[in-house]
Design a protein around this motif. Structure first.
Motif, PDB file in Angstrom:
ATOM      1  N   ALA A 143     -56.857 -22.483  -6.966  1.00 35.53           N
ATOM      2  CA  ALA A 143     -57.142 -23.912  -7.007  1.00 35.53           C
ATOM      3  C   ALA A 143     -57.764 -24.299  -5.678  1.00 35.53           C
ATOM      4  CB  ALA A 143     -55.879 -24.724  -7.271  1.00 35.53           C
ATOM      5  N   ASN A 174     -56.932 -28.634  -7.242  1.00 34.67           N
ATOM      6  CA  ASN A 174     -57.608 -28.619  -8.550  1.00 34.67           C
ATOM      7  C   ASN A 174     -57.847 -27.168  -8.972  1.00 34.67           C
ATOM      8  OD1 ASN A 174     -58.118 -31.589  -8.713  1.00 34.67           O
ATOM      9  ND2 ASN A 174     -59.354 -31.141  -6.895  1.00 34.67           N
ATOM     10  N   ARG A 175     -57.335 -26.799 -10.117  1.00 31.46           N
ATOM     11  CA  ARG A 175     -57.391 -25.411 -10.566  1.00 31.46           C
ATOM     12  C   ARG A 175     -58.804 -25.027 -10.992  1.00 31.46           C
ATOM     13  NH1 ARG A 175     -52.929 -22.668 -10.961  1.00 31.46           N
ATOM     14  NH2 ARG A 175     -53.955 -21.111 -12.288  1.00 31.46           N
ATOM     15  N   HIS A 207     -61.535 -23.240 -13.342  1.00 29.90           N
ATOM     16  CA  HIS A 207     -61.628 -23.130 -14.795  1.00 29.90           C
ATOM     17  C   HIS A 207     -61.322 -21.711 -15.261  1.00 29.90           C
ATOM     18  CE1 HIS A 207     -62.898 -24.301 -18.784  1.00 29.90           C
ATOM     19  NE2 HIS A 207     -63.744 -23.285 -18.842  1.00 29.90           N
ATOM     20  N   SER A 261     -68.187 -25.339 -12.219  1.00 27.25           N
ATOM     21  CA  SER A 261     -67.299 -26.385 -11.692  1.00 27.25           C
ATOM     22  C   SER A 261     -67.807 -26.800 -10.322  1.00 27.25           C
ATOM     23  CB  SER A 261     -65.852 -25.886 -11.571  1.00 27.25           C
ATOM     24  OG  SER A 261     -65.323 -25.522 -12.819  1.00 27.25           O
ATOM     25  N   PHE A 271     -66.370 -28.838  -6.930  1.00 23.21           N
ATOM     26  CA  PHE A 271     -65.211 -29.391  -6.241  1.00 23.21           C
ATOM     27  C   PHE A 271     -65.706 -30.204  -5.044  1.00 23.21           C
ATOM     28  CE2 PHE A 271     -64.024 -25.481  -8.308  1.00 23.21           C
ATOM     29  CZ  PHE A 271     -62.809 -25.768  -8.907  1.00 23.21           C
ATOM     30  N   ARG A 331     -61.607 -33.789  -5.755  1.00 25.62           N
ATOM     31  CA  ARG A 331     -61.765 -33.928  -7.199  1.00 25.62           C
ATOM     32  C   ARG A 331     -62.581 -32.758  -7.744  1.00 25.62           C
ATOM     33  NH1 ARG A 331     -62.932 -38.876  -5.044  1.00 25.62           N
ATOM     34  NH2 ARG A 331     -65.171 -38.520  -5.297  1.00 25.62           N
ATOM     35  N   VAL A 332     -62.564 -32.576  -9.070  1.00 25.72           N
ATOM     36  CA  VAL A 332     -63.291 -31.495  -9.699  1.00 25.72           C
ATOM     37  C   VAL A 332     -64.009 -32.033 -10.939  1.00 25.72           C
ATOM     38  CG1 VAL A 332     -61.302 -30.779 -11.096  1.00 25.72           C
ATOM     39  CG2 VAL A 332     -63.134 -29.134 -10.581  1.00 25.72           C
ATOM     40  N   ARG A 333     -65.190 -31.458 -11.202  1.00 26.64           N
ATOM     41  CA  ARG A 333     -65.950 -31.758 -12.421  1.00 26.64           C
ATOM     42  C   ARG A 333     -66.336 -30.440 -13.055  1.00 26.64           C
ATOM     43  NH1 ARG A 333     -68.514 -32.555 -16.667  1.00 26.64           N
ATOM     44  NH2 ARG A 333     -70.043 -34.225 -17.003  1.00 26.64           N
ATOM     45  N   HIS A 334     -65.889 -30.230 -14.301  1.00 28.71           N
ATOM     46  CA  HIS A 334     -66.165 -28.988 -15.023  1.00 28.71           C
ATOM     47  C   HIS A 334     -67.318 -29.225 -16.003  1.00 28.71           C
ATOM     48  CE1 HIS A 334     -62.619 -27.011 -13.439  1.00 28.71           C
ATOM     49  NE2 HIS A 334     -61.850 -28.001 -13.868  1.00 28.71           N
ATOM     50  N   ARG A 351     -53.413 -33.039   1.087  1.00 31.98           N
ATOM     51  CA  ARG A 351     -54.187 -34.122   0.523  1.00 31.98           C
ATOM     52  C   ARG A 351     -53.663 -35.448   1.077  1.00 31.98           C
ATOM     53  NH1 ARG A 351     -53.279 -34.245  -5.808  1.00 31.98           N
ATOM     54  NH2 ARG A 351     -54.283 -32.204  -5.541  1.00 31.98           N
TER      55      ARG A 351
END
Length: 1001
Positions: A83, A87-88, A90, A114, A116, A120-123, A654
């Motif tokens: 992670a 955030n892990r 994918h 992905s 990062f 935050r993360v967006r896949h 964080r």
């Protein structure tokens, strides 16, 4: 022809440059060629294997995409992450990685991307336009575009959706692995057919810019350059900048075996003789033998970081190749161990070695010289044990049999005399008269001049002791260094010795240096500087000794250089001038130095050449450093806090982190990515909320804290690089330790309130007990007063009344004209006054004002008794709501009012006397007034009547109860007496003494 994957990335074989000891000089300037340092990390070091791509983020951290996850590397420690910022990933099967600004882009082997950023993360997946196939490479172009090379072809990110680049866009459909983002924002793509396609900046239409018919792409560089080959072993270089294809025309003597390109236009080949660097004319420049130091045989990925280091990944680990600050030169085979260096006046460096008699593995290899251009010249020297340079630039050498002298390019030698032959020459020095002083092991010091020898130079003391080191200073004085902190100086024929009593504490004196009137002495236990006639230790910035010195040079730049067991050390001219060392620059194995200098023989292990370079010798080789051109890293490392651990668990760093109650102990991990020499990064930190000052952590990258209290904390850390450049802005991480209920402010306030309540309860009970005791005493006093009043009434007053009746009978028995009649009448009048006075006293005793606090009733009774007796009117006025009185206040108020009433009735001759009681919230007022003749002016002015203490007693009573008494009197207009009491001193909370009836006699 088909090339192996490893051959396509022969760039990685540059790692072999680290094997500088096996390099063979092929050009005259090889002595000025910088040395490269190679370091490899394997699985045992925590490094990943099968890493295909790497990237470096804006903080300098290295990220590696591996088949078992993503790894982060700061130069010291590999961390495998599942992670990022909590955030892990994918998937843990990573195919590519790319850093853009603060964002980290990750491509997966089973499809998907992905990003990062900012915690935050967006896949992205199939629903976003990507295929469910391997993402080989992610590219960021200069115009801000993001592209993905996949098994199914090329894709570009259009806002939040991926768009496929199809045949309609000008690129053949199919697998794409070779892509590059050019500086002008153009995307370059090479499909498997080898052709080169480019788009326009910001567009998605591609055009063919190179038809590579018959050519196979072998290697591509990040700048877009490509190495091509054909089936006939011909090679071509495609230049992306000029869109040119240039053939590589190798000389007939060079066989182009597995050629590869490097950034900057260099070309390398890998024949069986070893990895070879080619010059601009494609002729061999240097040969490096052996590749056994690489972590693996197949090269999967390359990266040049922002510090200029080359990173390689193999099937077994990770390799780094960087430029060294120290430069080693290749030596002949079997020339090793006891090496020495000595510079002469024309800049030639003479390199010698010494074969110990008891060392069967040593070989007597001839010494040689290295000119400034790197070329080598032979010499007659062999088995050198000592060397020195004279003031005229000539050089002397010695061993156990011979002395050599080289001057103006000519050699001359002399055998040692029979009495000295067979013992090693320990040290040499030429004095101001041109005489050579020779220290021979076990034979003392001798002078050689014009072919003749003189023991001790004529001094029998010098002839008996062997000097470990010799040095001639600018004043012509000759210094002799001996074991066990002993030093001697020969000046104008006079010999003077120094020892520990003179501050000399360096152990065995192995080196002496001087310049500009300063003298330094070095040994195996430290370095000392001479100040006046005493020596002081020369310490580093941490106050530690500079131990293990074998060679020492005071350079023309004003610096002091040492060659010792810990490496080369430099002290700046400014520090030497100030006498306070603020920094010692050290150069050791991290800078390319191998081995240690010999501290017995030979001692010529450090010398300064005329061009300013310093040459050093160790047991592992010979090298040089140019003090004027040492690479300096001006970039301060950017620290970051990476983890927080408590006794129970590890937390993601964080914002807004709150640790659970009862957290007492924690560890904070921090780092700074300096990839060249991370071992020299230093840290300091502090925990605001606990401490204000900084703690020096050295190279340690973890902070420990124990017994922390609940509250808000802020951890800050600073870092400096290998050149001592500290960052200005610390990395910080704020967190909070939650309190338990008993640690909250509400609990503390509750405890404080409870304490106040307990104190109030204790005070109330104490006051209750005191009040009860006072009330009991008052009751006793009242009972005593009543007893006295009854006794006076029943005995004394009745007796006086009976006596008066007897005198009255006697008076009536006398005739009216009897002379005794008048006298008896006068006596009866006096007795009547005494009877009235006694009744008043009985009344005062009987009035229960102290116990009842009923001041109104008591004063009303007193006024109505005194009024008729003095034929004066009496009035009592009450204003406000009557409140119960404190017992002591009621007693004193009654006593004051009684005194005032008696004075008014007796002396005022007023028609009426008034008493006013005023009950107010803040105070109580008692006022006695009349309209009589007023107080005598002298008495009013004085405040009392001589011989009488009534007014004085009234004032004292008022003061005792905390009140004030005011008396106003005007002659002929009357007198007013006013008592003013504060409410807290006058009123009681409740009646504490039960009322008893007011009795009159």
């Amino acid at each position: 022809m088909r090339f192996k994957y490893a051959q396509l990335f022969r760039l990685i074989l540059l790692a072999a440059l680290s094997l500088d000891a096996s390099a063979t000089a092929l050009a005259p300037d090889s002595a000025r060629t910088s040395t490269l340092v190679h370091t490899s990390w394997g699985v045992k070091d925590g490094a990943p294997s099968n890493v295909f791509l790497m990237t470096q983020d804006q903080l300098g951290m290295l990220w590696l995409a591996a088949t078992d996850g993503i790894y982060r590397f700061d130069g010291i420690r590999f961390e495998r992450l599942n992670a990022i910022a909590g955030n892990r990933l994918h998937s843990v099967s990573i195919g590519s990685v790319l850093s853009v600004g603060t964002a980290l882009w990750v491509g997966y082997n089973f499809g998907g991307v992905s990003v990062f950023d900012g915690g935050r993360v967006r896949h992205y997946g199939v629903a976003d336009g990507l295929p469910a196939r391997t993402v080989h490479k992610l590219v960021h172009t200069g115009d801000g575009g993001i592209w993905a090379a996949t098994v199914d072809g090329l894709y570009r990110l259009d806002r939040q959706r991926w768009q496929a680049v199809t045949e309609k866009d000008g690129v053949p459909r199919g697998r794409v692995t070779r892509v590059a983002g050019l500086p002008d924002g153009v995307m370059q793509v090479i499909p498997p057919n080898g052709n080169v396609y480019r788009n326009t900046a910001g567009g998605h239409q591609f055009q063919l810019v190179l038809d590579a018919h018959g050519l196979q792409p072998l290697q591509d560089l990040p700048n877009g350059d490509v190495l091509y080959g054909d089936h006939g072993q011909h090679f071509f270089r495609y230049g992306a900048a000029g869109n040119t294809l240039t053939p590589l025309r190798f000389p007939a003597t060079v066989k182009p075996v597995d050629p590869f390109l490097v950034n900057g236009g260099g070309v390398w080949i890998h024949p069986e003789t070893g990895l070879t660097q080619l010059g601009p004319d494609l002729r061999p420049l240097r040969v490096f033998k052996g590749l056994e130091s690489l972590s693996g045989k197949q090269i999967y990925g390359t990266l040049v970081d922002r510090e200029g280091n080359l990173w390689l990944t193999t099937e077994n680990g990770v390799d780094r190749i960087r430029s060294a600050r120290l430069n080693a030169i290749p030596l002949p085979d079997r020339m090793w161990r006891a090496l020495s260096v000595q510079s002469d006046g024309d800049g030639t460096i003479w390199i010698g070695n010494h074969r110990a008699d008891d060392d069967e593995n040593s070989f007597n290899v001839a010494s040689f010289g290295v000119r400034q251009d790197g070329s080598r010249i032979a010499s007659p020297l062999h088995d050198i044990t000592a060397a020195t340079r004279a003031a005229d630039g000539s050089v002397w050498f010695g061993n156990k049999t011979t002395l050599w002298h080289r001057q103006a390019g000519r050699w001359q030698s002399w055998p040692l005399p029979p009495g000295l032959r067979g013992s090693d020459v320990q040290a040499l020095s030429v004095d101001g008269d041109g005489r050579l002083w020779v220290s021979v092991v076990g034979k003392g010091v001798h002078v050689f001049h014009h072919g003749g020898w003189q023991a001790g130079g004529g001094d029998p003391v010098l002839a008996k002791r062997t000097a470990v080191s010799l040095h001639t200073d600018a004043q012509g004085r000759l210094w002799f260094g001996y074991p066990d902190n002993r030093l001697a100086v020969l000046s104008h024929g006079s010999l003077h010795e120094y020892s520990r009593e003179d501050g000399l504490n360096v152990g065995n004196v192995t080196a002496v240096a001087s310049r500009n009137g300063q003298l330094w002495v070095g040994g195996d236990e430290g370095v000392a500087v001479m100040r006046g006639q005493r020596f002081s230790p020369l310490l580093d910035a941490d106050g530690l000794s500079l131990n293990g010195v074998s060679g020492m040079v005071a350079t023309r730049r004003g610096e002091l250089w040492l060659n010792g067991v810990s490496g080369l050390s430099r002290i700046t001219a400014a520090d030497l001038a100030s006498g306070r060392v603020t920094r010692v620059d050290r150069f050791d194995y991290l800078d390319g130095r191998v081995g240690k200098p010999h501290h017995m023989r030979p001692l010529s292990v450090l010398t300064e050449a005329p061009d300013g370079r310093l040459w050093y010798a160790t047991s592992g080789g010979v090298g040089w450093v140019d003090p004027a051109r040492i690479p300096h890293n001006p970039r301060a490392p950017t620290p970051q806090v990476t983890a927080l651990r408590t006794d129970q668990q590890e937390y993601v760093v964080r914002p807004g982190l709150t640790l659970p109650p009862r957290t007492r102990n924690l560890e904070l991990d921090f780092t700074a990515a300096t990839l060249s020499i991370p071992e020299r990064v230093r840290f300091r930190y502090r925990l605001l909320g606990l401490e204000e000052g900084w703690r020096n952590a050295g190279a340690r990258r973890v902070a420990f804290y124990t017994n922390l209290e609940p509250g808000d904390y802020r951890f800050e850390v600073l870092a400096c690089n290998e050149d001592g450049v500290w960052g200005v802005t610390p990395a910080s991480f704020a967190f909070r330790i939650a309190p338990t209920f008993v640690q909250t402010i509400w609990f503390k306030l509750l405890c404080a309130l409870l304490a106040l309540l307990l104190m109030a309860l204790f005070y109330w009970r104490r006051m209750l007990a005191v009040t009860q005791r006072i009330s009991e005493r008052l009751r006793e006093r009242l009972r005593e007063r009543e007893r006295i009043a009854r006794a006076l009434h029943d005995s004394f007053l009745q007796s006086v009344q009976a006596l008066m009746m007897q005198f009255d009978l006697i008076k009536h028995s006398l005739g009216a004209d009897d002379p005794l009649h008048g006298r008896i009448e006068h006596a009866l009048t006096t007795a009547d006054d005494v009877l009235r006075e006694g009744r008043e006293q009985v009344l005062a005793l009987r009035l229960n004002h102290e116990q009842a606090g009923d001041l109104e009733t008591a004063l009303s009774g007193l006024g109505h008794i005194l009024g008729p007796r003095y034929q004066t009117g009496f009035a009592l006025q009450v204003n406000g709501v009557a409140r119960p009185f404190r017992a002591d206040a009621a007693a004193e108020a009654y006593a004051i009012c009684r005194e005032a009433l008696q004075n008014a009735f007796r002396h005022a001759h007023s028609a009426q006397v008034r008493v006013e009681l005023r009950y107010e919230r803040s105070h109580f007022t008692l006022r006695v007034s009349d309209q009589g003749r007023g107080m005598d002016a002298a008495v009013y002015e004085r405040g009392y009547r001589p011989g009488h203490f009534g007014l004085t007693g009234m004032r004292e009573r008022a003061q005792d109860v905390g009140g004030t008494l005011e008396i106003h009197s005007t002659l002929g207009q009357g007198t007013t007496v006013t008592l003013l009491l504060p409410a807290r001193r006058a009123y009681a909370r409740a009646a504490t003494v039960p009322a008893s009836p007011v009795a009159a006699p």
